[in-house]
Design an enzyme around this catalytic site. Structure first.
Site, short mmCIF file in Angstrom:
data_model
loop_
_atom_site.label_atom_id
_atom_site.label_comp_id
_atom_site.label_asym_id
_atom_site.label_seq_id
_atom_site.Cartn_x
_atom_site.Cartn_y
_atom_site.Cartn_z
N SER A 203 10.20 0.08 -44.23
CA SER A 203 8.97 0.37 -43.48
C SER A 203 8.77 -0.62 -42.34
O SER A 203 8.27 -0.25 -41.27
CB SER A 203 7.76 0.35 -44.42
OG SER A 203 7.58 -0.93 -44.99
N ARG A 207 8.65 1.05 -38.71
CA ARG A 207 7.36 0.99 -38.00
C ARG A 207 7.57 0.51 -36.56
O ARG A 207 7.04 1.12 -35.61
CB ARG A 207 6.41 0.04 -38.73
CG ARG A 207 5.03 -0.07 -38.06
CD ARG A 207 4.16 -1.07 -38.75
NE ARG A 207 3.82 -0.66 -40.11
CZ ARG A 207 4.35 -1.17 -41.21
NH1 ARG A 207 5.27 -2.13 -41.12
NH2 ARG A 207 3.99 -0.74 -42.40
N ASN A 211 7.17 3.18 -33.22
CA ASN A 211 6.16 2.95 -32.18
C ASN A 211 6.79 2.72 -30.82
O ASN A 211 6.32 3.25 -29.81
CB ASN A 211 5.28 1.76 -32.57
CG ASN A 211 4.23 2.12 -33.59
OD1 ASN A 211 3.16 2.62 -33.25
ND2 ASN A 211 4.52 1.86 -34.85
#
Length: 273
Positions: A203, A207, A211
């Site tokens: 994660s 992440r 983004n």
């Protein structure tokens, strides 16, 4: 360059690649069949280059630091160091001299990689094309290989300090006797804790990648507005400036989140239950 919008988008999302095919060095299209042993040389070039720039800049400021009236650059660097140091003191509850330098390195390095997203999407690729390169991606954090490599490095530190602080038996108990302290629940606990442990680096890397990849894609879509139509081109210019201003917050926030989660994960690794 690309002949239509689809080709334009695909072109900008393609890394410059190098691989070995039949014992010979090959590039780009020839690497599609090479599989695992393919290097995204643009991501490596920019990430390593930005890391070297970070070390050079901070060392230069450190060597020339003065106790008198500091210059603007020294003030800026001191603010970053103080900010990271405060974040570590508030979030890390163990004793480890590595954590603060590691947090500073992660924050500044990830920020610099993200900052490359503010360079106009066609500027460096066009320069690379003029030099004979077919592809060039300039934002290392839009490469999943880079973000996962960083996150799994943090994961290895987590495992190392978990074993160092708690011992092998303590780490094993943490994986098998939580959340249910019952021997009959050991298989369930182990499965649950292993998934939880592995999800942290995954994660963490996804992440940052997600983004930044989305932000880069929006810049590419805005660049498509620069057509022969003056009105659409002007609207594209306004959209690019607006998104760039907002994206400054995104790139800073993503660097901060990556740093803070690293501190928190390593703090948890130092907790002896």
């Amino acid at each position: 360059m690309a002949a239509n919008p689809q080709e334009y988008i695909v072109h900008h999302l393609q890394n410059a690649q190098m691989c070995m095919v039949d014992g010979n060095v090959a590039f780009n299209h020839a690497c599609h069949e090479a599989g695992f042993w393919t290097w995204n040389i643009d991501s490596l070039l920019f990430s390593v280059g930005l890391g070297i720039f970070f070390l050079w800049l901070f060392r230069r400021v450190g060597v020339k630091a003065t106790t008198g009236v500091p210059g603007k650059l020294q003030c800026f660097i001191e603010m970053i160091v103080e900010f990271v140091d405060t974040s570590v003191k508030e979030s890390f509850h163990g004793k480890n001299k590595l954590i603060a330098p590691l947090a500073l390195t992660i924050f500044v390095w990830v920020f610099l990689m993200n900052l490359m997203d503010l360079i106009p999407v066609d500027l460096l690729p066009l320069a690379a094309s003029a030099a004979g390169a077919d592809y060039l991606k300039v934002v290392p954090s839009t490469d999943l290989n880079i973000t996962l490599a960083m996150s799994f490095s943090v994961f290895l530190l987590m495992v190392f300090y978990s074993i160092k602080v708690k011992g092998v038996s303590g780490f094993a108990k943490e994986l098998t006797l939580q959340p249910f302290n019952n021997k009959l629940m050991i298989p369930f606990n182990f499965l649950l804790e292993t998934v939880s442990l592995l999800s942290k680096p995954v994660s963490l890397g996804l992440r940052l990648f997600g983004n930044m990849y989305a932000g880069e894609l929006i810049f590419i879509l805005i660049a498509l507005m620069y057509t022969g139509n003056a009105a659409i081109g002007a609207l594209g210019g306004v959209a690019q400036i607006a998104w760039a201003i907002f994206h400054i917050l995104v790139i800073t926030l993503q660097a901060f989140i990556f740093m803070m989660l690293t501190i928190v994960y390593l703090s948890m690794a130092h907790e002896d239950h």
